[in-house]
Structure formats: C-alpha cells, structure tokens
Write a protein that holds these residues in place. Structure first.
Motif, PDB file in Angstrom:
ATOM      1  N   LEU A   1       0.806  -1.219   0.000  1.00 10.93           N
ATOM      2  CA  LEU A   1       0.000   0.000   0.000  1.00 10.93           C
ATOM      3  C   LEU A   1       0.838   1.266   0.000  1.00 10.93           C
ATOM      4  N   GLY A   2       2.164   1.129   0.079  1.00  7.83           N
ATOM      5  CA  GLY A   2       3.054   2.272  -0.061  1.00  7.83           C
ATOM      6  C   GLY A   2       3.170   3.153   1.166  1.00  7.83           C
ATOM      7  N   ARG A   3       2.861   2.597   2.322  1.00  7.95           N
ATOM      8  CA  ARG A   3       2.988   3.357   3.568  1.00  7.95           C
ATOM      9  C   ARG A   3       3.147   2.385   4.728  1.00  7.95           C
ATOM     10  N   ILE A   4       3.539   2.918   5.898  1.00  4.45           N
ATOM     11  CA  ILE A   4       3.550   2.095   7.103  1.00  4.45           C
ATOM     12  C   ILE A   4       2.181   2.208   7.774  1.00  4.45           C
ATOM     13  N   GLY A   5       1.951   1.346   8.763  1.00  2.00           N
ATOM     14  CA  GLY A   5       0.656   1.311   9.411  1.00  2.00           C
ATOM     15  C   GLY A   5       0.583   2.179  10.659  1.00  2.00           C
ATOM     16  N   GLU A   6      -0.640   2.389  11.130  1.00  3.66           N
ATOM     17  CA  GLU A   6      -0.885   3.167  12.344  1.00  3.66           C
ATOM     18  C   GLU A   6      -1.547   2.276  13.391  1.00  3.66           C
ATOM     19  N   VAL A   7      -1.336   2.606  14.647  1.00  2.48           N
ATOM     20  CA  VAL A   7      -1.815   1.785  15.763  1.00  2.48           C
ATOM     21  C   VAL A   7      -3.317   1.478  15.689  1.00  2.48           C
ATOM     22  N   PRO A   8      -4.198   2.454  15.411  1.00  2.00           N
ATOM     23  CA  PRO A   8      -5.633   2.129  15.390  1.00  2.00           C
ATOM     24  C   PRO A   8      -5.998   1.050  14.370  1.00  2.00           C
ATOM     25  N   GLU A   9      -5.220   0.931  13.308  1.00  2.00           N
ATOM     26  CA  GLU A   9      -5.525  -0.092  12.312  1.00  2.00           C
ATOM     27  C   GLU A   9      -5.310  -1.500  12.866  1.00  2.00           C
ATOM     28  N   VAL A  10      -4.322  -1.641  13.738  1.00  2.00           N
ATOM     29  CA  VAL A  10      -4.092  -2.928  14.404  1.00  2.00           C
ATOM     30  C   VAL A  10      -5.117  -3.128  15.510  1.00  2.00           C
ATOM     31  N   ALA A  11      -5.370  -2.084  16.292  1.00  2.00           N
ATOM     32  CA  ALA A  11      -6.294  -2.176  17.420  1.00  2.00           C
ATOM     33  C   ALA A  11      -7.691  -2.580  16.971  1.00  2.00           C
ATOM     34  N   LYS A  12      -8.148  -2.037  15.868  1.00  2.00           N
ATOM     35  CA  LYS A  12      -9.491  -2.377  15.373  1.00  2.00           C
ATOM     36  C   LYS A  12      -9.559  -3.837  14.921  1.00  2.00           C
ATOM     37  N   THR A  13      -8.470  -4.353  14.381  1.00  2.00           N
ATOM     38  CA  THR A  13      -8.444  -5.757  13.980  1.00  2.00           C
ATOM     39  C   THR A  13      -8.462  -6.661  15.200  1.00  2.00           C
ATOM     40  N   ILE A  14      -7.718  -6.293  16.232  1.00  2.00           N
ATOM     41  CA  ILE A  14      -7.738  -7.052  17.481  1.00  2.00           C
ATOM     42  C   ILE A  14      -9.149  -7.076  18.052  1.00  2.00           C
ATOM     43  N   ALA A  15      -9.793  -5.924  18.083  1.00  2.00           N
ATOM     44  CA  ALA A  15     -11.151  -5.840  18.621  1.00  2.00           C
ATOM     45  C   ALA A  15     -12.114  -6.720  17.826  1.00  2.00           C
ATOM     46  N   PHE A  16     -11.992  -6.711  16.524  1.00  2.00           N
ATOM     47  CA  PHE A  16     -12.853  -7.572  15.694  1.00  2.00           C
ATOM     48  C   PHE A  16     -12.649  -9.038  16.037  1.00  2.00           C
ATOM     49  N   LEU A  17     -11.398  -9.482  16.097  1.00  2.00           N
ATOM     50  CA  LEU A  17     -11.117 -10.894  16.365  1.00  2.00           C
ATOM     51  C   LEU A  17     -11.583 -11.312  17.757  1.00  2.00           C
ATOM     52  N   ALA A  18     -11.567 -10.387  18.701  1.00  2.00           N
ATOM     53  CA  ALA A  18     -11.989 -10.695  20.063  1.00  2.00           C
ATOM     54  C   ALA A  18     -13.503 -10.666  20.236  1.00  2.00           C
ATOM     55  N   SER A  19     -14.198 -10.129  19.262  1.00  2.00           N
ATOM     56  CA  SER A  19     -15.632  -9.893  19.398  1.00  2.00           C
ATOM     57  C   SER A  19     -16.463 -11.030  18.815  1.00  2.00           C
TER      58      SER A  19
END
Length: 259
Positions: free
Chosen positions: A218-236
């Motif tokens: 995607l031509g950029r590095i990632g940001e913390v909320p992008e990981v946090a939202k994925t964690i929340a989805f997997l935990a839900s």
C-alpha cells in the motif's frame, strides 16, 4: 461494530503503542479493562485515555509489573477475576524487539526475547483458561509479519514470533472444545515507540519508516488504530467462527516479493 459492553478484557503491554491503542479501542466499545505494563506513569496515561473514551474509572484495573514475573501474572488474573467477576478477552500484546543475526545474537538477549515474547504468553494464557472457559471467551495474540516471513538482523525476534503463531494454532485446536477462540494479528511496520525502546535513534527511525514505505504494497507504514481495530474484531462476537487464524495487518507486506 463490535460490542464489549459488560465484557472484561486483559491487555498486556498496555502502557504504550499497540497495547495502549487497543485499550482505548476496547474502551470505546464499552469494555471493562485490566491493564498491565512496567511503566506506572504510562499506564495511568492509558487509563486516563480509556476514561475519556468511555470506560468509567472504576471499571479499569491497573497492575504494574514485569509480565515475565509469574507473581505479576497471577496477580493480574486473580485481581481481574476478583474485581470484575469474569474474564472474557485476553490480548497478549507485551513484547520486546531485539536486533542481531546468528553470529551476533547474545544468548542472554535471546533468552530475554523468548521469555517476554513467548513464555509469558504461554503462562498467562494457562492462567486465564479456567476463566475464559466460563465465558466462552477469546484470545488475541499480537505476533508480527516477522512470524510468517523471514528477515535478517532480527533472529531472536523472528523465532519468537513464529513460536507465537504456532502457539496460536495449537491452542486454538486445544481450546476449541471449550468454545474459546484463539487468533493472532501479524502487524507489519507500525508507527509506535517500540523502535525508540529498542535503542534506535530518531534519525534511524525516520530512515526506517521511509524505507518501509516501499516494502508494503500500500506504499505506507501502518498506524496503531488499524491494528487495534483488527484485534477488537477478532476478540468480538463478530468473529464468532474464526479461530486459529493469523491475520496480517501489514499493508500487503506478507505477499510482496523482493524487488
């Protein structure tokens, strides 16, 4: 959107980075929180951010200490169960980043890396299983792109994250009869302070980020909320039929070829 109202989540390494971001994300979704890390001041800052995000102050537990200390782990689980009466989610996020190849890796650093990144995950999960069994809860392990792809100069770290991924798959199978789901996220390069704490200078970090724009599709590095939202989805409950998965949050880095 995931809903964690009335749910209790333990988040390790919550004093900064992905751990702090995940705590704030869970707070926004209504969770009660047990937060742990080594830095009391930073944990208090995380707790304040969680209150601002929606979790009442009396629904946040802080346990300060080294996650490699078994007494800290036991206290974390016991105090969480005593305060809230249940545990629904375990986010094994605490980790350390180390450098070194085969010829330069110091074995003391190797042992420390495995202790923080693997052994503490295994032991804390063991302690939480009786509580997660009652709630049919979920576990999310924070791994890395370096768990599924090979990179030089990070030998111990790479090995530790591969171990976390295998642990995730094995435990997902073992705990499935208890209806406990176990998954991991595998972030690529994410903008956090782990690089500062690993000993990199600001100039090195800037160059590192700039270079890694080219290693992610995607031509950029990632940001913390992008990981946090994925964690929340997997935990839900939104991920109720997902277990044993390793989910790359890496802008496509896991599928890119050297060029």
């Amino acid at each position: 959107m995931p809903d964690f109202r009335g749910k209790v989540a333990i988040i390790t390494g919550a004093s900064a980075g992905i751990g702090k971001g995940t705590a704030v994300e869970f707070a926004q979704l209504g969770a009660h929180l047990a937060l742990t890390g080594r830095n009391e001041e930073n944990l208090q800052a995380t707790a304040k951010a969680c209150v601002e995000a929606g979790t009442p102050e009396d629904k946040i537990l802080i346990v300060t200490g080294d996650i490699c200390d078994d007494e800290v782990r036991k206290n974390l689980v016991d105090q969480t169960a005593q305060k809230f009466g249940r545990i629904d989610v375990l986010v094994n996020n605490a980790g350390t980043l180390t450098f070194g190849n085969l010829e330069t890796t110091d074995m003391a650093e190797y042992d420390k890396t495995m202790d923080v990144n693997v052994r503490s995950v295994v032991r804390l999960t063991q302690l939480c299983v009786p509580h997660l069994t009652k709630t049919k809860g979920a576990i999310v392990n924070v791994s890395s792109i370096k768990g599924i792809r090979s990179f030089s100069k990070h030998l111990a770290y790479n090995i530790s994250k591969s171990a976390v991924d295998q642990f995730t798959r094995c435990v997902a199978l073992e705990l499935a009869p208890k209806q406990i789901r176990v998954n991991s996220v595998n972030p690529g390069t994410i903008r956090t302070d782990i690089f500062q704490t690993s000993g990199m200078t600001e100039e090195e970090i800037t160059q590192y980020y700039e270079h890694h724009k080219t290693t992610h599709a995607l031509g950029r590095i990632g940001e913390v909320p992008e990981v946090a939202k994925t964690i929340a989805f997997l935990a839900s409950s939104d991920a109720s039929f997902i277990t044993g998965a390793q989910v790359p949050v890496d802008g496509g880095r896991h599928c890119i070829c050297p060029r």
